[in-house]
Design a protein around this motif. Structure first.
Motif, PDB file in Angstrom:
ATOM      1  N   ASP A  48      28.760  45.922  38.769  1.00 20.42           N
ATOM      2  CA  ASP A  48      28.643  45.692  40.208  1.00 20.42           C
ATOM      3  C   ASP A  48      27.906  46.815  40.926  1.00 20.42           C
ATOM      4  O   ASP A  48      26.900  46.567  41.583  1.00 20.42           O
ATOM      5  CB  ASP A  48      30.033  45.503  40.835  1.00 20.42           C
ATOM      6  CG  ASP A  48      30.692  44.237  40.360  1.00 20.42           C
ATOM      7  OD1 ASP A  48      30.235  43.160  40.756  1.00 20.42           O
ATOM      8  OD2 ASP A  48      31.646  44.324  39.571  1.00 20.42           O
ATOM      9  N   THR A  65      20.768  35.800  40.780  1.00 17.20           N
ATOM     10  CA  THR A  65      21.888  34.885  40.614  1.00 17.20           C
ATOM     11  C   THR A  65      22.738  35.277  39.414  1.00 17.20           C
ATOM     12  O   THR A  65      23.961  35.358  39.504  1.00 17.20           O
ATOM     13  CB  THR A  65      21.397  33.432  40.468  1.00 17.20           C
ATOM     14  OG1 THR A  65      20.617  33.105  41.615  1.00 17.20           O
ATOM     15  CG2 THR A  65      22.554  32.469  40.347  1.00 17.20           C
ATOM     16  N   SER A  66      22.078  35.545  38.312  1.00 18.90           N
ATOM     17  CA  SER A  66      22.791  35.946  37.099  1.00 18.90           C
ATOM     18  C   SER A  66      23.559  37.250  37.324  1.00 18.90           C
ATOM     19  O   SER A  66      24.724  37.374  36.921  1.00 18.90           O
ATOM     20  CB  SER A  66      21.792  36.111  35.951  1.00 18.90           C
ATOM     21  OG  SER A  66      22.418  36.635  34.817  1.00 18.90           O
ATOM     22  N   VAL A  69      26.645  36.551  39.542  1.00 18.79           N
ATOM     23  CA  VAL A  69      27.713  35.840  38.830  1.00 18.79           C
ATOM     24  C   VAL A  69      28.409  36.792  37.861  1.00 18.79           C
ATOM     25  O   VAL A  69      29.647  36.834  37.784  1.00 18.79           O
ATOM     26  CB  VAL A  69      27.159  34.591  38.106  1.00 18.79           C
ATOM     27  CG1 VAL A  69      28.195  34.011  37.163  1.00 18.79           C
ATOM     28  CG2 VAL A  69      26.717  33.550  39.119  1.00 18.79           C
ATOM     29  N   LYS A  70      27.625  37.571  37.123  1.00 23.42           N
ATOM     30  CA  LYS A  70      28.219  38.550  36.201  1.00 23.42           C
ATOM     31  C   LYS A  70      29.051  39.578  36.961  1.00 23.42           C
ATOM     32  O   LYS A  70      30.144  39.951  36.527  1.00 23.42           O
ATOM     33  CB  LYS A  70      27.134  39.257  35.391  1.00 23.42           C
ATOM     34  CG  LYS A  70      26.503  38.393  34.339  1.00 23.42           C
ATOM     35  CD  LYS A  70      25.399  39.133  33.614  1.00 23.42           C
ATOM     36  CE  LYS A  70      24.721  38.256  32.589  1.00 23.42           C
ATOM     37  NZ  LYS A  70      23.617  38.963  31.903  1.00 23.42           N
ATOM     38  N   GLY A  72      30.569  39.099  39.808  1.00 21.69           N
ATOM     39  CA  GLY A  72      31.792  38.427  40.262  1.00 21.69           C
ATOM     40  C   GLY A  72      32.811  38.295  39.151  1.00 21.69           C
ATOM     41  O   GLY A  72      34.012  38.548  39.349  1.00 21.69           O
ATOM     42  N   LEU A  73      32.338  37.919  37.961  1.00 23.87           N
ATOM     43  CA  LEU A  73      33.251  37.816  36.810  1.00 23.87           C
ATOM     44  C   LEU A  73      33.820  39.185  36.442  1.00 23.87           C
ATOM     45  O   LEU A  73      35.008  39.312  36.121  1.00 23.87           O
ATOM     46  CB  LEU A  73      32.529  37.198  35.611  1.00 23.87           C
ATOM     47  CG  LEU A  73      32.150  35.728  35.743  1.00 23.87           C
ATOM     48  CD1 LEU A  73      31.258  35.298  34.590  1.00 23.87           C
ATOM     49  CD2 LEU A  73      33.396  34.860  35.809  1.00 23.87           C
ATOM     50  N   GLY A 115      34.653  39.722  44.406  1.00 23.76           N
ATOM     51  CA  GLY A 115      34.230  39.000  43.208  1.00 23.76           C
ATOM     52  C   GLY A 115      34.001  37.522  43.473  1.00 23.76           C
ATOM     53  O   GLY A 115      33.020  36.943  43.005  1.00 23.76           O
ATOM     54  N   SER A 116      34.875  36.916  44.245  1.00 29.23           N
ATOM     55  CA  SER A 116      34.704  35.498  44.605  1.00 29.23           C
ATOM     56  C   SER A 116      33.431  35.296  45.415  1.00 29.23           C
ATOM     57  O   SER A 116      32.696  34.332  45.210  1.00 29.23           O
ATOM     58  CB  SER A 116      35.908  35.002  45.405  1.00 29.23           C
ATOM     59  OG  SER A 116      37.054  35.002  44.613  1.00 29.23           O
ATOM     60  N   LYS A 119      30.398  35.566  43.044  1.00 26.13           N
ATOM     61  CA  LYS A 119      30.228  34.376  42.204  1.00 26.13           C
ATOM     62  C   LYS A 119      29.612  33.220  42.990  1.00 26.13           C
ATOM     63  O   LYS A 119      28.892  32.403  42.429  1.00 26.13           O
ATOM     64  CB  LYS A 119      31.562  33.943  41.591  1.00 26.13           C
ATOM     65  CG  LYS A 119      31.996  34.834  40.440  1.00 26.13           C
ATOM     66  CD  LYS A 119      33.180  34.262  39.707  1.00 26.13           C
ATOM     67  CE  LYS A 119      34.452  34.538  40.442  1.00 26.13           C
ATOM     68  NZ  LYS A 119      35.664  34.161  39.709  1.00 26.13           N
ATOM     69  N   SER A 120      29.891  33.167  44.278  1.00 23.57           N
ATOM     70  CA  SER A 120      29.330  32.081  45.098  1.00 23.57           C
ATOM     71  C   SER A 120      28.013  32.485  45.752  1.00 23.57           C
ATOM     72  O   SER A 120      27.457  31.728  46.540  1.00 23.57           O
ATOM     73  CB  SER A 120      30.343  31.647  46.155  1.00 23.57           C
ATOM     74  OG  SER A 120      30.586  32.687  47.067  1.00 23.57           O
TER      75      SER A 120
END
Length: 159
Positions: A48, A65-66, A69-70, A72-73, A115-116, A119-120
């Motif tokens: 992050d 985007t990738s 998402v990573k 966020g996970l 994180g949420s 991811k969005s």
């Protein structure tokens, strides 16, 4: 009453089973606590904070985007590790862990929230900076009390 070997054995067995065995478990509280926070810090810093500072979360950045998402996970994973550390601190009688315990709940919920958002596809840079300040503050408090929290590299499922 005469003390026979059978009576002595039965007494010892009863004493051992009736005595709580949590003492040895509590000895490793600080170690377990620091390991779980170190794993959480690694996930946050590696997936992050570094990508954010490198501009990978900026609009139009290649692989944005990738990366988001990573990130966020990774923050969801980090929040889980912080929650595990909080459970250890909750059950511990160690003064340092009891002192640090109060700040862990907020840290975990903030990680989940950011994180949420990642991811969005939503990121508020101020939230990420605030999270960095919180982790630095917690780490500083631990270090001031003789317990260093360092990043512990670990594979994160799915990343």
């Amino acid at each position: 009453m005469k003390l026979t070997p059978a009576l002595l054995s039965a007494t010892m067995l009863l004493t051992l089973t009736a005595t709580p065995l949590s003492t040895s478990h509590a000895i490793l509280d600080k170690t377990r606590f620091v390991v779980h926070l170190g794993i959480a810090y690694y996930a946050f810093h590696h997936w992050d904070l570094q990508p954010y500072k490198a501009g990978k979360f900026a609009a139009g950045a290649p692989g944005r985007t990738s990366a988001m998402v990573k990130g966020g996970l990774a923050l969801a994973f980090a929040a889980h590790e912080v929650a595990v550390a909080k459970k250890i601190a909750d059950k511990s009688h160690d003064p340092l862990l009891m002192k640090l315990d109060a700040s862990l709940g907020g840290l975990s919920s903030k990680m989940n929230s950011i994180g949420s958002g990642l991811k969005s596809g939503n990121l508020n840079p101020a939230d990420l900076q605030s999270l960095e300040n919180d982790t630095t503050s917690l780490s500083g408090s631990a270090a001031a009390n003789g317990q260093q929290i360092k990043d512990i590299a670990t594979p994160i499922p799915g990343l």
